[in-house]
Design a protein around this motif. Structure first.
Motif, short mmCIF file in Angstrom:
data_model
loop_
_atom_site.label_atom_id
_atom_site.label_comp_id
_atom_site.label_asym_id
_atom_site.label_seq_id
_atom_site.Cartn_x
_atom_site.Cartn_y
_atom_site.Cartn_z
N TRP A 199 0.84 -1.20 0.00
CA TRP A 199 0.00 0.00 0.00
C TRP A 199 0.87 1.24 0.00
O TRP A 199 1.98 1.24 0.53
CB TRP A 199 -0.90 0.03 1.24
CG TRP A 199 -2.03 -0.91 1.17
CD1 TRP A 199 -2.08 -2.18 1.66
CD2 TRP A 199 -3.29 -0.67 0.54
NE1 TRP A 199 -3.30 -2.75 1.38
CE2 TRP A 199 -4.06 -1.84 0.70
CE3 TRP A 199 -3.84 0.40 -0.14
CZ2 TRP A 199 -5.35 -1.96 0.20
CZ3 TRP A 199 -5.13 0.29 -0.63
CH2 TRP A 199 -5.87 -0.88 -0.46
N ALA B 2 -4.55 9.99 1.64
CA ALA B 2 -5.19 9.00 0.78
C ALA B 2 -4.33 7.75 0.76
O ALA B 2 -3.17 7.77 1.19
CB ALA B 2 -5.38 9.56 -0.63
N PHE C 111 -3.64 3.93 -1.68
CA PHE C 111 -3.91 3.13 -2.87
C PHE C 111 -2.86 2.04 -2.96
O PHE C 111 -1.79 2.15 -2.34
CB PHE C 111 -3.89 4.00 -4.14
CG PHE C 111 -2.70 4.92 -4.24
CD1 PHE C 111 -1.52 4.49 -4.80
CD2 PHE C 111 -2.78 6.20 -3.74
CE1 PHE C 111 -0.43 5.33 -4.88
CE2 PHE C 111 -1.69 7.05 -3.81
CZ PHE C 111 -0.51 6.62 -4.38
N LYS D 79 -8.39 3.26 -7.76
CA LYS D 79 -8.27 2.46 -6.54
C LYS D 79 -7.92 3.29 -5.31
O LYS D 79 -7.64 2.75 -4.26
CB LYS D 79 -7.23 1.37 -6.75
CG LYS D 79 -7.59 0.43 -7.88
CD LYS D 79 -6.58 -0.65 -8.08
CE LYS D 79 -7.00 -1.54 -9.23
NZ LYS D 79 -6.10 -2.66 -9.44
N THR D 80 -7.95 4.61 -5.44
CA THR D 80 -7.57 5.49 -4.34
C THR D 80 -8.67 5.57 -3.30
O THR D 80 -9.84 5.76 -3.64
CB THR D 80 -7.24 6.89 -4.86
OG1 THR D 80 -6.15 6.79 -5.79
CG2 THR D 80 -6.85 7.84 -3.74
N GLU D 81 -8.30 5.41 -2.04
CA GLU D 81 -9.21 5.58 -0.91
C GLU D 81 -8.87 6.91 -0.26
O GLU D 81 -7.74 7.11 0.18
CB GLU D 81 -9.00 4.46 0.11
CG GLU D 81 -9.28 3.09 -0.44
CD GLU D 81 -8.92 2.00 0.56
OE1 GLU D 81 -8.88 2.28 1.77
OE2 GLU D 81 -8.66 0.88 0.10
N GLY E 71 -8.86 9.71 2.61
CA GLY E 71 -8.95 9.83 4.06
C GLY E 71 -9.39 11.25 4.40
O GLY E 71 -9.96 11.94 3.55
N ARG F 187 -2.15 -2.47 7.42
CA ARG F 187 -3.08 -3.34 6.70
C ARG F 187 -2.40 -4.65 6.31
O ARG F 187 -1.18 -4.74 6.22
CB ARG F 187 -3.56 -2.66 5.41
CG ARG F 187 -4.48 -1.50 5.66
CD ARG F 187 -4.91 -0.89 4.35
NE ARG F 187 -5.82 0.23 4.57
CZ ARG F 187 -6.38 0.93 3.62
NH1 ARG F 187 -6.13 0.63 2.34
NH2 ARG F 187 -7.18 1.92 3.91
#
Length: 92
Positions: A32, A54, A56, A65-67, A69, A88
């Protein structure tokens, strides 16, 4: 850790293309990447009041695919969020 991650730099730094604010990416050994962009820069361009974070999969920035925050995180909030990304389960 995969062989691809062994070849990836641990850190990457540039300017965010949208805001031109400093951005640092942390490429963790679990596959990650965490990204931190400084926000609300003071006039000296070096001090900031908050950050956006963020995550990914490493090497997958800009591929949907970026999350995202927190976008107005304090130092503690940003580092806690990035540490959660670091902890993670490894990606396959």
């Amino acid at each position: 850790m995969t062989s691809a991650n062994l070849l990836k730099a641990s850190f990457e730094a540039d300017l965010c293309p949208e805001t031109h604010a400093p951005r640092v990416r942390f490429n963790f050994s679990n596959g990650w990447t965490g990204s931190l962009v400084l926000r609300a820069l003071r006039p000296n361009g070096c001090d900031a009041m908050m950050a956006s974070v963020a995550a990914f999969p490493t090497g997958q920035h800009g591929k949907g695919k970026t999350e995202l925050g927190p976008t107005e995180a304090s130092a503690d909030e940003a580092m806690n969020w990035l540490d959660d990304v670091r902890c993670r389960e490894p990606l396959p």
